[in-house]
Design a protein around this motif. Structure first.
Motif, PDB file in Angstrom:
ATOM      1  N   THR A 249      36.263  26.457 -16.112  1.00  0.00           N
ATOM      2  CA  THR A 249      35.756  27.098 -14.898  1.00  0.00           C
ATOM      3  C   THR A 249      36.354  26.520 -13.628  1.00  0.00           C
ATOM      4  O   THR A 249      36.099  27.024 -12.540  1.00  0.00           O
ATOM      5  CB  THR A 249      34.220  26.955 -14.822  1.00  0.00           C
ATOM      6  N   GLY A 250      37.148  25.454 -13.764  1.00  0.00           N
ATOM      7  CA  GLY A 250      37.722  24.812 -12.586  1.00  0.00           C
ATOM      8  C   GLY A 250      38.798  25.660 -11.948  1.00  0.00           C
ATOM      9  O   GLY A 250      39.437  26.485 -12.593  1.00  0.00           O
ATOM     10  N   GLY A 251      39.001  25.452 -10.654  1.00  0.00           N
ATOM     11  CA  GLY A 251      40.049  26.199  -9.988  1.00  0.00           C
ATOM     12  C   GLY A 251      39.965  26.050  -8.484  1.00  0.00           C
ATOM     13  O   GLY A 251      39.377  25.109  -7.957  1.00  0.00           O
ATOM     14  N   TRP A 252      40.563  27.008  -7.782  1.00  0.00           N
ATOM     15  CA  TRP A 252      40.578  27.028  -6.325  1.00  0.00           C
ATOM     16  C   TRP A 252      39.826  28.257  -5.848  1.00  0.00           C
ATOM     17  O   TRP A 252      40.042  29.359  -6.345  1.00  0.00           O
ATOM     18  CB  TRP A 252      42.011  27.065  -5.804  1.00  0.00           C
ATOM     19  N   GLU A 253      38.931  28.061  -4.883  1.00  0.00           N
ATOM     20  CA  GLU A 253      38.126  29.165  -4.372  1.00  0.00           C
ATOM     21  C   GLU A 253      38.258  29.262  -2.854  1.00  0.00           C
ATOM     22  O   GLU A 253      38.162  28.255  -2.150  1.00  0.00           O
ATOM     23  CB  GLU A 253      36.657  28.977  -4.733  1.00  0.00           C
ATOM     24  N   PHE A 254      38.491  30.482  -2.371  1.00  0.00           N
ATOM     25  CA  PHE A 254      38.436  30.764  -0.948  1.00  0.00           C
ATOM     26  C   PHE A 254      37.064  31.393  -0.688  1.00  0.00           C
ATOM     27  O   PHE A 254      36.774  32.476  -1.216  1.00  0.00           O
ATOM     28  CB  PHE A 254      39.564  31.722  -0.540  1.00  0.00           C
ATOM     29  N   TYR A 255      36.239  30.712   0.083  1.00  0.00           N
ATOM     30  CA  TYR A 255      34.824  31.082   0.203  1.00  0.00           C
ATOM     31  C   TYR A 255      34.455  31.375   1.655  1.00  0.00           C
ATOM     32  O   TYR A 255      34.902  30.678   2.572  1.00  0.00           O
ATOM     33  CB  TYR A 255      33.957  29.941  -0.325  1.00  0.00           C
ATOM     34  N   ASN A 256      33.645  32.411   1.871  1.00  0.00           N
ATOM     35  CA  ASN A 256      33.140  32.760   3.190  1.00  0.00           C
ATOM     36  C   ASN A 256      31.689  32.313   3.274  1.00  0.00           C
ATOM     37  O   ASN A 256      30.796  32.945   2.697  1.00  0.00           O
ATOM     38  CB  ASN A 256      33.255  34.275   3.422  1.00  0.00           C
ATOM     39  N   ALA A 257      31.451  31.202   3.986  1.00  0.00           N
ATOM     40  CA  ALA A 257      30.106  30.643   4.067  1.00  0.00           C
ATOM     41  C   ALA A 257      29.169  31.526   4.876  1.00  0.00           C
ATOM     42  O   ALA A 257      27.962  31.560   4.620  1.00  0.00           O
ATOM     43  CB  ALA A 257      30.160  29.241   4.676  1.00  0.00           C
ATOM     44  N   VAL A 258      29.690  32.236   5.854  1.00  0.00           N
ATOM     45  CA  VAL A 258      28.860  33.106   6.688  1.00  0.00           C
ATOM     46  C   VAL A 258      28.280  34.242   5.849  1.00  0.00           C
ATOM     47  O   VAL A 258      27.105  34.583   5.955  1.00  0.00           O
ATOM     48  CB  VAL A 258      29.674  33.668   7.871  1.00  0.00           C
ATOM     49  N   GLN A 259      29.129  34.823   5.008  1.00  0.00           N
ATOM     50  CA  GLN A 259      28.695  35.927   4.153  1.00  0.00           C
ATOM     51  C   GLN A 259      28.216  35.451   2.789  1.00  0.00           C
ATOM     52  O   GLN A 259      27.762  36.257   1.977  1.00  0.00           O
ATOM     53  CB  GLN A 259      29.841  36.929   3.974  1.00  0.00           C
ATOM     54  N   ALA A 260      28.323  34.150   2.545  1.00  0.00           N
ATOM     55  CA  ALA A 260      27.873  33.547   1.275  1.00  0.00           C
ATOM     56  C   ALA A 260      28.471  34.266   0.067  1.00  0.00           C
ATOM     57  O   ALA A 260      27.773  34.664  -0.865  1.00  0.00           O
ATOM     58  CB  ALA A 260      26.346  33.545   1.198  1.00  0.00           C
ATOM     59  N   ARG A 261      29.786  34.410   0.080  1.00  0.00           N
ATOM     60  CA  ARG A 261      30.436  35.077  -1.051  1.00  0.00           C
ATOM     61  C   ARG A 261      31.836  34.527  -1.258  1.00  0.00           C
ATOM     62  O   ARG A 261      32.472  34.027  -0.322  1.00  0.00           O
ATOM     63  CB  ARG A 261      30.497  36.585  -0.837  1.00  0.00           C
ATOM     64  N   SER A 262      32.289  34.634  -2.487  1.00  0.00           N
ATOM     65  CA  SER A 262      33.640  34.207  -2.828  1.00  0.00           C
ATOM     66  C   SER A 262      34.629  35.302  -2.443  1.00  0.00           C
ATOM     67  O   SER A 262      34.447  36.464  -2.786  1.00  0.00           O
ATOM     68  CB  SER A 262      33.741  33.929  -4.335  1.00  0.00           C
ATOM     69  N   VAL A 263      35.660  34.925  -1.707  1.00  0.00           N
ATOM     70  CA  VAL A 263      36.672  35.882  -1.283  1.00  0.00           C
ATOM     71  C   VAL A 263      37.779  35.991  -2.339  1.00  0.00           C
ATOM     72  O   VAL A 263      38.188  37.080  -2.728  1.00  0.00           O
ATOM     73  CB  VAL A 263      37.281  35.477   0.073  1.00  0.00           C
ATOM     74  N   MET A 264      38.236  34.831  -2.807  1.00  0.00           N
ATOM     75  CA  MET A 264      39.265  34.817  -3.848  1.00  0.00           C
ATOM     76  C   MET A 264      39.109  33.566  -4.692  1.00  0.00           C
ATOM     77  O   MET A 264      38.777  32.497  -4.180  1.00  0.00           O
ATOM     78  CB  MET A 264      40.670  34.876  -3.238  1.00  0.00           C
ATOM     79  N   PHE A 265      39.336  33.688  -5.993  1.00  0.00           N
ATOM     80  CA  PHE A 265      39.186  32.559  -6.912  1.00  0.00           C
ATOM     81  C   PHE A 265      40.382  32.519  -7.861  1.00  0.00           C
ATOM     82  O   PHE A 265      40.780  33.555  -8.404  1.00  0.00           O
ATOM     83  CB  PHE A 265      37.893  32.694  -7.722  1.00  0.00           C
ATOM     84  N   ILE A 266      40.964  31.352  -8.021  1.00  0.00           N
ATOM     85  CA  ILE A 266      42.093  31.177  -8.940  1.00  0.00           C
ATOM     86  C   ILE A 266      41.670  30.200 -10.026  1.00  0.00           C
ATOM     87  O   ILE A 266      41.366  29.039  -9.754  1.00  0.00           O
ATOM     88  CB  ILE A 266      43.335  30.632  -8.217  1.00  0.00           C
ATOM     89  N   LYS A 267      41.636  30.658 -11.273  1.00  0.00           N
ATOM     90  CA  LYS A 267      41.247  29.796 -12.391  1.00  0.00           C
ATOM     91  C   LYS A 267      42.416  28.911 -12.790  1.00  0.00           C
ATOM     92  O   LYS A 267      43.519  29.397 -13.046  1.00  0.00           O
ATOM     93  CB  LYS A 267      40.804  30.631 -13.595  1.00  0.00           C
ATOM     94  N   GLN A 268      42.181  27.596 -12.852  1.00  0.00           N
ATOM     95  CA  GLN A 268      43.276  26.680 -13.172  1.00  0.00           C
ATOM     96  C   GLN A 268      43.666  26.742 -14.642  1.00  0.00           C
ATOM     97  O   GLN A 268      44.807  26.497 -14.998  1.00  0.00           O
ATOM     98  CB  GLN A 268      42.894  25.247 -12.767  1.00  0.00           C
ATOM     99  N   SER A 269      42.728  27.092 -15.527  1.00  0.00           N
ATOM    100  CA  SER A 269      43.031  27.075 -16.963  1.00  0.00           C
ATOM    101  C   SER A 269      43.898  28.245 -17.395  1.00  0.00           C
ATOM    102  O   SER A 269      44.693  28.141 -18.337  1.00  0.00           O
ATOM    103  CB  SER A 269      41.731  27.077 -17.772  1.00  0.00           C
ATOM    104  N   THR A 270      43.777  29.389 -16.712  1.00  0.00           N
ATOM    105  CA  THR A 270      44.509  30.595 -17.109  1.00  0.00           C
ATOM    106  C   THR A 270      45.480  31.086 -16.047  1.00  0.00           C
ATOM    107  O   THR A 270      46.399  31.849 -16.358  1.00  0.00           O
ATOM    108  CB  THR A 270      43.517  31.731 -17.413  1.00  0.00           C
ATOM    109  N   GLY A 271      45.258  30.670 -14.794  1.00  0.00           N
ATOM    110  CA  GLY A 271      46.060  31.206 -13.703  1.00  0.00           C
ATOM    111  C   GLY A 271      45.595  32.579 -13.258  1.00  0.00           C
ATOM    112  O   GLY A 271      46.235  33.220 -12.423  1.00  0.00           O
ATOM    113  N   PHE A 272      44.464  33.058 -13.818  1.00  0.00           N
ATOM    114  CA  PHE A 272      43.943  34.363 -13.448  1.00  0.00           C
ATOM    115  C   PHE A 272      43.433  34.320 -12.003  1.00  0.00           C
ATOM    116  O   PHE A 272      42.829  33.346 -11.575  1.00  0.00           O
ATOM    117  CB  PHE A 272      42.800  34.786 -14.369  1.00  0.00           C
ATOM    118  N   VAL A 273      43.675  35.404 -11.270  1.00  0.00           N
ATOM    119  CA  VAL A 273      43.255  35.496  -9.869  1.00  0.00           C
ATOM    120  C   VAL A 273      42.165  36.552  -9.750  1.00  0.00           C
ATOM    121  O   VAL A 273      42.329  37.681 -10.215  1.00  0.00           O
ATOM    122  CB  VAL A 273      44.442  35.871  -8.961  1.00  0.00           C
TER     123      VAL A 273
END
Length: 237
Positions: A85-109
Motif C-alpha cells: 500500500t506504500g507509495g506517493w500521494e498528492f493530497y488536497n487537505a482543504v477538500q480532504a481527498r486524494s488527488v493522485m496516488f502512485i503505488k510503489q509496489s506496482t507503479g500503478f497511478v
C-alpha cells in the motif's frame, strides 16, 4: 598596531568571513521558524529523507527526494517501503481527498483513487483530443477467402436467442467487466466489414435479378412483336 593586536584582528576577520560564507543548514532554518526566504541546498547524494512511520517517531526512513544516479537532470521520488500500500500521494487537505496516488509496489497511478488496479486508473471523466490504442487482432481477416461469413438466417437466430450480435459483449458483461476500447473498436469494425460483405452479396443478387428481368423483358418484347406480325397476317387473309 602591535603584533598582538594584529593577530587578534586577523583571527576576528577569519571568523567573520566563515560566518558570512556558511550556508545555514536545514536545522538552522527550522529553528528560527517554519518559513524562510532563503534557498535551501541539499548536497548529500541521498537527498532529503522523509520518515512516515508515526509509531517510531517518524524515524523510519521510507521515502527519499534525491537526484537520480543515472541522469543528473532528473529528480527522483524514491519509496523504499516494502508494503503493497506504500507509495506517493498528492493530497488536497482543504477538500480532504486524494488527488493522485502512485503505488510503489506496482507503479500503478490512480487519479481520484488510492487503490489503482491498472497502470492508470481514473475515477472520473477523461477529456482528450486523441486517444491511440493498439489492438492485437485487427479484423482484416474478414476479407480473406477462408473466412466463413454467417448466413443472415444464422445471424437472425443468434440475435433472437442472445439479444446481441455475435462477438459483441452483452449489456450485462459490460456492466460487470467494463469495456475494452481497443477490442471493442476491432469488433465493431468486424461487424461493419461483415455488413459490407452482406451488402455486396445482396447487390450481386440484385444485379443478377435485374439482368434476368431485362432478358425476360426482351423475350416478352420479341414475343409481342411476333404476335403483332401474326395478327397482321391473319387480318390480310
Amino acid at each position: 598596531m602591535n603584533s598582538k593586536s594584529a593577530f587578534t584582528f586577523f583571527i576576528c576577520g577569519i571568523f567573520a568571513l566563515n560566518v558570512h560564507a556558511q550556508t545555514p543548514n536545514l536545522q538552522a532554518v527550522t529553528d528560527v521558524g517554519n518559513t524562510t526566504t532563503k534557498s535551501i541546498s541539499i548536497w548529500n547524494k541521498d537527498g532529503l529523507n522523509i520518515g512516515v512511520d508515526a509509531s517510531t517517531g517518524y524515524t523510519t526512513v521510507s521515502h527519499f527526494l534525491r537526484p537520480s544516479p543515472t541522469e543528473t537532470r532528473t529528480l527522483r521520488f524514491d519509496c523504499t517501503s516494502t508494503t503493497t500500500t506504500g507509495g506517493w500521494e498528492f493530497y488536497n487537505a482543504v477538500q480532504a481527498r486524494s488527488v493522485m496516488f502512485i503505488k510503489q509496489s506496482t507503479g500503478f497511478v490512480g487519479i481520484g483513487t488510492t487503490d489503482p488496479k491498472a497502470k492508470l486508473a481514473v475515477n472520473g471523466d477523461i477529456y482528450a483530443k486523441k486517444v491511440r490504442v493498439t489492438p492485437d487482432d485487427w479484423p482484416d481477416f474478414v476479407f480473406e477467402s477462408a473466412y466463413e461469413l454467417p448466413s443472415l438466417q444464422e445471424l437472425e437466430r443468434f440475435i433472437a436467442e442472445h439479444k446481441h450480435l455475435p462477438g459483441i459483449p452483452s449489456a450485462k458483461e459490460v456492466s460487470e467487466q467494463g469495456l475494452d476500447l481497443g477490442q471493442n473498436q476491432a469488433k465493431l469494425l468486424q461487424k461493419i466489414e461483415e455488413m459490407t460483405l452482406y451488402l455486396i452479396e445482396q447487390h450481386k443478387k440484385f444485379v443478377a435479378q435485374e439482368e434476368t428481368i431485362k432478358a425476360q423483358d426482351k423475350q416478352f418484347a420479341a414475343q409481342e412483336e411476333r404476335l403483332k406480325e401474326l395478327e397482321k397476317r391473319i387480318d390480310q387473309k
